[in-house]
Design an enzyme around this catalytic site. Structure first.
Site, PDB file in Angstrom:
ATOM      1  N   ARG A  33     -93.029  76.034  52.316  1.00  0.00           N
ATOM      2  CA  ARG A  33     -93.796  74.633  52.182  1.00  0.00           C
ATOM      3  C   ARG A  33     -95.367  75.425  51.600  1.00  0.00           C
ATOM      4  NH1 ARG A  33     -94.130  74.339  58.296  1.00  0.00           N
ATOM      5  NH2 ARG A  33     -91.885  73.932  58.301  1.00  0.00           N
ATOM      6  N   GLU A 177     -89.702  76.612  73.852  1.00  0.00           N
ATOM      7  CA  GLU A 177     -89.307  76.073  73.315  1.00  0.00           C
ATOM      8  C   GLU A 177     -88.149  75.306  72.878  1.00  0.00           C
ATOM      9  OE1 GLU A 177     -91.409  76.254  69.466  1.00  0.00           O
ATOM     10  OE2 GLU A 177     -90.974  74.578  68.462  1.00  0.00           O
ATOM     11  N   LYS A 219     -92.780  72.763  75.375  1.00  0.00           N
ATOM     12  CA  LYS A 219     -92.369  72.818  74.289  1.00  0.00           C
ATOM     13  C   LYS A 219     -91.650  71.846  73.328  1.00  0.00           C
ATOM     14  CE  LYS A 219     -93.790  73.652  69.616  1.00  0.00           C
ATOM     15  NZ  LYS A 219     -95.104  74.770  68.380  1.00  0.00           N
ATOM     16  N   SER A 261     -93.408  68.578  66.813  1.00  0.00           N
ATOM     17  CA  SER A 261     -93.536  67.622  66.018  1.00  0.00           C
ATOM     18  C   SER A 261     -92.363  67.535  65.344  1.00  0.00           C
ATOM     19  CB  SER A 261     -94.423  67.647  64.638  1.00  0.00           C
ATOM     20  OG  SER A 261     -94.903  68.419  64.074  1.00  0.00           O
ATOM     21  N   GLY A 262     -91.669  68.436  65.057  1.00  0.00           N
ATOM     22  CA  GLY A 262     -89.722  68.157  63.852  1.00  0.00           C
ATOM     23  C   GLY A 262     -90.166  67.760  62.692  1.00  0.00           C
ATOM     24  N   GLY A 263     -91.174  67.127  62.685  1.00  0.00           N
ATOM     25  CA  GLY A 263     -90.670  66.778  61.053  1.00  0.00           C
ATOM     26  C   GLY A 263     -90.731  65.420  61.105  1.00  0.00           C
ATOM     27  N   ARG A 294     -96.427  71.270  61.818  1.00  0.00           N
ATOM     28  CA  ARG A 294     -96.473  70.028  60.386  1.00  0.00           C
ATOM     29  C   ARG A 294     -96.675  69.312  60.463  1.00  0.00           C
ATOM     30  NH1 ARG A 294     -89.912  70.430  60.143  1.00  0.00           N
ATOM     31  NH2 ARG A 294     -90.400  71.040  61.745  1.00  0.00           N
TER      32      ARG A 294
END
Ligand code: 5MM
Length: 349
Positions: A33, A177, A219, A261-263, A294
């Site tokens: 990132r 998760e 999660k 959120s996964g993108g 993210r």
């Protein structure tokens, strides 16, 4: 450590209208990132970024718990306070990511199994001594032609359950998760089918390992069409599919569900969480909140760019998102208003 302590911690993490902040990127992910924005990929820069997050004014008003990475829980603020203590000081419960990452699953090209069970008992004891009261482990499930395999679903569910049992033995609340990735062109219906199967298997394994449901949190991913799918479903359709999937699979004894959120974009993740809480609160036996990385951090990272002069602006961007998701938890998030606020903040910079 009693079952009551685990239950109390799990409930505290999903109490009121707060959510969790995932700031547990491994060095490789954090560096990736940073690289996009030209930020140095060093331990010092990662520490500076985590200091910016932990010391953001007002963070504790919308965040109940923060998930740290091994490097971060050993680091200190500029004032010499360990990050876990700095979080506690503003009412945020410190947590720790304890998995060692997703590794290729033998005999199953394109699939992974998350490792990290060896020596976990000892690592949990050390983290508890550093102040961690909850932990996180992520299993990764990809959707593709012929995937996921039965083997991938079962082995990841089994590892999650063994991790959870070890956490509870140590008095640490496990966050489970199992992430079904949004990579690919699959439909919403296919994601719903896979997510339902993954969650069902996960709870079978949790039961087999004797995990206390009241002392854990889930999660999951939201039920979404693949990022490259021709049809991108409405917020309402995603909310309905996700809540239906959870109602079919997650026992009422679990205190809370906190999404990754996964993108997704920051705004879409908030809008979808909002819709679920707005439309379905009365049908859900568990709290429905967020544990985004993210979708909370990215706008702030874009504002910071590794420059000390941008710290205050980046902290505002961070808290803007945590407050937006706090509103989404109540079903009060207004996307237009939020977008205008974002634009105004950009202009004020
Ligand atoms: C799915 O990733 C988790 C949630 O983050 P997003 O909201 O961005 O999807 C996140 O907690 C993740 O597990 C950590 O960032 C650690 O990831 P790596 O791959 O570095 O272990």
């Amino acid at each position: 450590m009693t079952a009551q302590t685990l239950t109390d911690t799990a409930r505290a993490l999903v109490a009121g209208d707060k959510g969790l902040l995932a700031m547990d990127e491994s060095n490789a992910t954090c560096n990736k990132r940073f690289a996009v924005l030209g930020i140095p990929q060093t331990e010092a820069a990662r520490r500076d970024w985590r200091e910016l997050i932990v010391t953001a004014p007002g963070l504790g008003d919308s965040i109940s718990g923060a998930i740290l990475f091994d490097e971060t829980i050993r680091q200190k603020t500029n004032a010499g306070q360990p990050f876990a203590k700095a979080l506690e000081a503003v009412g945020i419960i410190p947590g720790i990511k304890v998995d060692m990452g997703a590794k290729p699953l033998a005999g199953h090209p394109g699939e992974t199994v998350t490792e990290g069970l060896d020596g976990l008992r000892e690592r949990l004891a050390e983290y508890a001594g550093m102040g961690a009261r909850f932990a996180k482990w992520r299993g990764v499930i990809a959707i593709d032609k012929g995937l996921p395999s039965r083997a991938c679903i079962e082995v990841n569910a089994h590892a999650l359950a063994r991790y959870a049992a070890l956490c509870q033995e140590a008095g640490i609340v496990p966050i489970i998760e199992p992430e079904v990735l949004m990579d690919g062109d699959h439909t919403l219906a296919r994601c719903a089918e896979v997510t339902e199967e993954v969650l069902q298997q996960t709870f079978v394994q949790l039961r087999a390992q004797g995990v206390l449901l009241e002392g854990m949190l889930l999660k999951p991913n939201m039920v979404l069409p693949g990022q490259k799918a021709a049809v991108q479903d409405t917020v309402a359709a995603v909310a309905e599919a996700t809540v239906n999937c959870l109602l079919r699979t997650v026992p009422a004894a679990v205190p809370g569900v906190a999404f990754l959120s996964g993108g997704q974009s920051a705004q879409l993740a908030s809008a979808r969480l909002n819709e679920m809480n707005l439309k379905f609160k009365a049908r859900m036996p568990w709290a429905l909140t967020f544990s985004f990385s993210r979708a909370v951090q990215q706008p702030a990272l874009d504002a910071w760019k590794g420059d000390a002069a941008n710290v205050a602006v980046a902290q505002q961007a961070l808290v803007l998102r945590t407050r937006a998701n706090q509103a989404a938890r109540r079903g009060d998030y207004k996307q237009d208003k939020q977008d205008q606020q974002d634009k105004q903040d950009q202009q004020d910079k």
